[in-house]
Scaffold this motif. Structure first.
Motif, PDB file in Angstrom:
ATOM      1  N   UNK A 282     -90.963  -5.234 -48.322  1.00 39.45           N
ATOM      2  CA  UNK A 282     -91.975  -4.650 -47.391  1.00 39.45           C
ATOM      3  C   UNK A 282     -93.300  -4.719 -47.602  1.00 39.45           C
ATOM      4  N   UNK A 283     -93.520  -4.931 -49.010  1.00 38.04           N
ATOM      5  CA  UNK A 283     -95.143  -5.096 -49.679  1.00 38.04           C
ATOM      6  C   UNK A 283     -95.749  -6.421 -49.086  1.00 38.04           C
ATOM      7  N   UNK A 284     -97.019  -6.072 -48.848  1.00 35.51           N
ATOM      8  CA  UNK A 284     -97.988  -7.258 -48.526  1.00 35.51           C
ATOM      9  C   UNK A 284     -97.775  -8.163 -49.784  1.00 35.51           C
ATOM     10  N   UNK A 285     -97.562  -7.636 -51.097  1.00 37.67           N
ATOM     11  CA  UNK A 285     -97.590  -8.742 -52.078  1.00 37.67           C
ATOM     12  C   UNK A 285     -96.303  -9.732 -52.257  1.00 37.67           C
ATOM     13  N   UNK A 286     -95.177  -9.226 -51.358  1.00 39.57           N
ATOM     14  CA  UNK A 286     -94.033  -9.872 -51.416  1.00 39.57           C
ATOM     15  C   UNK A 286     -94.163 -11.228 -51.416  1.00 39.57           C
ATOM     16  N   UNK A 287     -94.808 -12.155 -50.795  1.00 39.81           N
ATOM     17  CA  UNK A 287     -94.792 -13.387 -50.371  1.00 39.81           C
ATOM     18  C   UNK A 287     -95.269 -13.865 -51.893  1.00 39.81           C
ATOM     19  N   UNK A 288     -96.117 -13.374 -52.443  1.00 41.24           N
ATOM     20  CA  UNK A 288     -96.689 -13.793 -53.592  1.00 41.24           C
ATOM     21  C   UNK A 288     -95.987 -13.533 -54.663  1.00 41.24           C
ATOM     22  N   UNK A 289     -95.170 -12.642 -54.847  1.00 38.74           N
ATOM     23  CA  UNK A 289     -94.194 -12.207 -55.951  1.00 38.74           C
ATOM     24  C   UNK A 289     -93.125 -13.327 -55.885  1.00 38.74           C
ATOM     25  N   UNK A 290     -92.579 -13.740 -54.474  1.00 35.84           N
ATOM     26  CA  UNK A 290     -91.598 -14.703 -54.418  1.00 35.84           C
ATOM     27  C   UNK A 290     -92.076 -16.017 -54.783  1.00 35.84           C
TER      28      UNK A 290
ATOM     29  N   UNK B 137     -80.381 -18.740 -61.444  1.00 36.60           N
ATOM     30  CA  UNK B 137     -81.068 -17.540 -61.621  1.00 36.60           C
ATOM     31  C   UNK B 137     -81.243 -16.589 -60.396  1.00 36.60           C
ATOM     32  N   UNK B 138     -81.212 -15.496 -60.320  1.00 37.51           N
ATOM     33  CA  UNK B 138     -81.224 -14.603 -59.378  1.00 37.51           C
ATOM     34  C   UNK B 138     -82.296 -13.443 -59.717  1.00 37.51           C
ATOM     35  N   UNK B 139     -83.111 -13.098 -58.597  1.00 32.13           N
ATOM     36  CA  UNK B 139     -84.023 -11.885 -58.701  1.00 32.13           C
ATOM     37  C   UNK B 139     -83.871 -11.199 -57.504  1.00 32.13           C
ATOM     38  N   UNK B 140     -83.497  -9.676 -57.826  1.00 25.12           N
ATOM     39  CA  UNK B 140     -83.333  -9.079 -56.626  1.00 25.12           C
ATOM     40  C   UNK B 140     -84.598  -8.385 -56.274  1.00 25.12           C
ATOM     41  N   UNK B 141     -84.735  -7.981 -55.195  1.00 20.64           N
ATOM     42  CA  UNK B 141     -85.791  -6.938 -54.737  1.00 20.64           C
ATOM     43  C   UNK B 141     -85.339  -5.844 -53.871  1.00 20.64           C
ATOM     44  N   UNK B 142     -85.948  -4.665 -54.028  1.00 17.49           N
ATOM     45  CA  UNK B 142     -85.821  -3.503 -53.076  1.00 17.49           C
ATOM     46  C   UNK B 142     -86.357  -3.414 -51.971  1.00 17.49           C
ATOM     47  N   UNK B 143     -85.893  -2.923 -50.661  1.00 12.73           N
ATOM     48  CA  UNK B 143     -86.578  -2.821 -49.522  1.00 12.73           C
ATOM     49  C   UNK B 143     -88.198  -2.510 -49.596  1.00 12.73           C
ATOM     50  N   UNK B 144     -88.407  -1.692 -50.540  1.00 10.96           N
ATOM     51  CA  UNK B 144     -89.932  -1.342 -50.677  1.00 10.96           C
ATOM     52  C   UNK B 144     -90.504  -2.573 -50.996  1.00 10.96           C
ATOM     53  N   UNK B 145     -89.979  -3.335 -52.168  1.00 13.25           N
ATOM     54  CA  UNK B 145     -90.788  -4.703 -52.557  1.00 13.25           C
ATOM     55  C   UNK B 145     -90.682  -5.620 -51.372  1.00 13.25           C
TER      56      UNK B 145
ATOM     57  N   UNK C 125     -82.177  -8.968 -46.796  1.00 12.60           N
ATOM     58  CA  UNK C 125     -81.051  -8.080 -46.179  1.00 12.60           C
ATOM     59  C   UNK C 125     -81.256  -6.693 -46.655  1.00 12.60           C
ATOM     60  N   UNK C 126     -81.116  -5.622 -45.754  1.00  9.21           N
ATOM     61  CA  UNK C 126     -81.588  -4.371 -46.448  1.00  9.21           C
ATOM     62  C   UNK C 126     -80.900  -3.884 -47.637  1.00  9.21           C
ATOM     63  N   UNK C 127     -81.423  -3.767 -48.446  1.00 10.51           N
ATOM     64  CA  UNK C 127     -80.589  -3.135 -49.871  1.00 10.51           C
ATOM     65  C   UNK C 127     -80.179  -4.385 -50.673  1.00 10.51           C
ATOM     66  N   UNK C 128     -79.942  -5.582 -50.265  1.00  7.72           N
ATOM     67  CA  UNK C 128     -79.695  -6.554 -51.087  1.00  7.72           C
ATOM     68  C   UNK C 128     -80.343  -7.891 -50.898  1.00  7.72           C
ATOM     69  N   UNK C 129     -81.503  -7.797 -50.856  1.00  5.69           N
ATOM     70  CA  UNK C 129     -82.537  -8.963 -50.709  1.00  5.69           C
ATOM     71  C   UNK C 129     -82.818  -9.655 -52.057  1.00  5.69           C
TER      72      UNK C 129
END
Length: 226
Positions: free
Chosen positions: A189-197, A179-187, A102-106
């Motif tokens: 959209x990053x190609x590394x997002x799937x690996x971070x998750x 437990x919750x981890x938030x992400x920015x829109x920049x994060x 969600x934009x700004x709330x992922x």
């Protein structure tokens, strides 16, 4: 369909949907939505494939964009986010994973959102007996760096049958263990997002292992599974 990135168009569409949350606008833009939805579902499936390398995932559920407004004061017909949950397999593997775009709330979340009364009592009894293994796990530097602090609703004083002066009352009061981890829109959209998750979900596996052991045994450590 395999997809390993979330696109700018996905976040843009969700932002526009939030501003134009009505059936006329949505029907006009439905072809674009269906195309973006296919890409997002591909992302969730690609993530599940990665998760299966370190956990036994039984099911992925990507939630519908349509809201159930029957019992809600908010009558807007659509969600302005994509969301999906991943269920672990079998009665011996407890806990679940969640990802919302969600934009700004992922964010991602993992744990036990609304444990049934039997599971909740079992968890509380474990903490009453000995909460040290739980505290040690969730306070480890690598775990805290990724997931931060335990969150979730709690009762104000002490649940029925428990002493409000118990040294572990802060945990016993909990009604959920998330437990919750938030992400920015920049994060996002990053190609590394799937690996971070995926790596974040991998980091929480010891927590699931501990809670699964608690929920599948009695206070004597004897298995409750047939």
């Amino acid at each position: 369909m395999e997809n390993t990135v979330i696109t700018k168009d996905t976040l843009r569409f969700l932002s526009e949907l939030k501003r134009n949350n009505n059936r006329e606008w949505f029907e006009e833009h439905k072809p674009e939505f269906k195309s973006l939805e296919t890409g997002v579902k591909g992302f969730y499936n690609s993530l599940m494939d990665k998760m299966k390398e370190h956990d036994d995932i039984e099911k992925l559920k990507v939630f519908r964009i349509y809201r159930d407004v029957r019992f809600s004061k908010d009558k807007t017909p659509y969600k302005s986010h994509f969301a999906g949950s991943f269920s672990r397999a079998g009665a011996q593997l407890r806990g679940g994973y969640y990802l919302q775009i969600r934009p700004g709330e992922s964010f991602i979340a993992a744990g036990f959102w609304q444990p049934n009364s039997q599971d909740l009592l079992r968890i509380r009894k474990e903490f009453e007996l000995d909460a040290m293994p739980f505290r040690k796990l969730i306070s480890s530097p690598s775990f805290k760096k990724t997931w931060g602090e335990l969150v979730g609703e709690e009762v104000k004083t002490a649940p029925k049958g428990f002493n409000k002066e118990d040294p572990n009352i802060d945990l016993i009061r909990k009604k959920a263990f998330i437990f919750v981890r938030k992400f920015t829109d920049k994060e996002v959209l990053s190609k590394d997002f799937i690996d971070e998750v995926n790596n974040s979900f991998k980091e929480i596996r010891p927590y699931f292992d501990l809670m699964s052991e608690i929920l599948t045994t009695n206070l004597n450590g004897e298995s409750l599974l047939n």
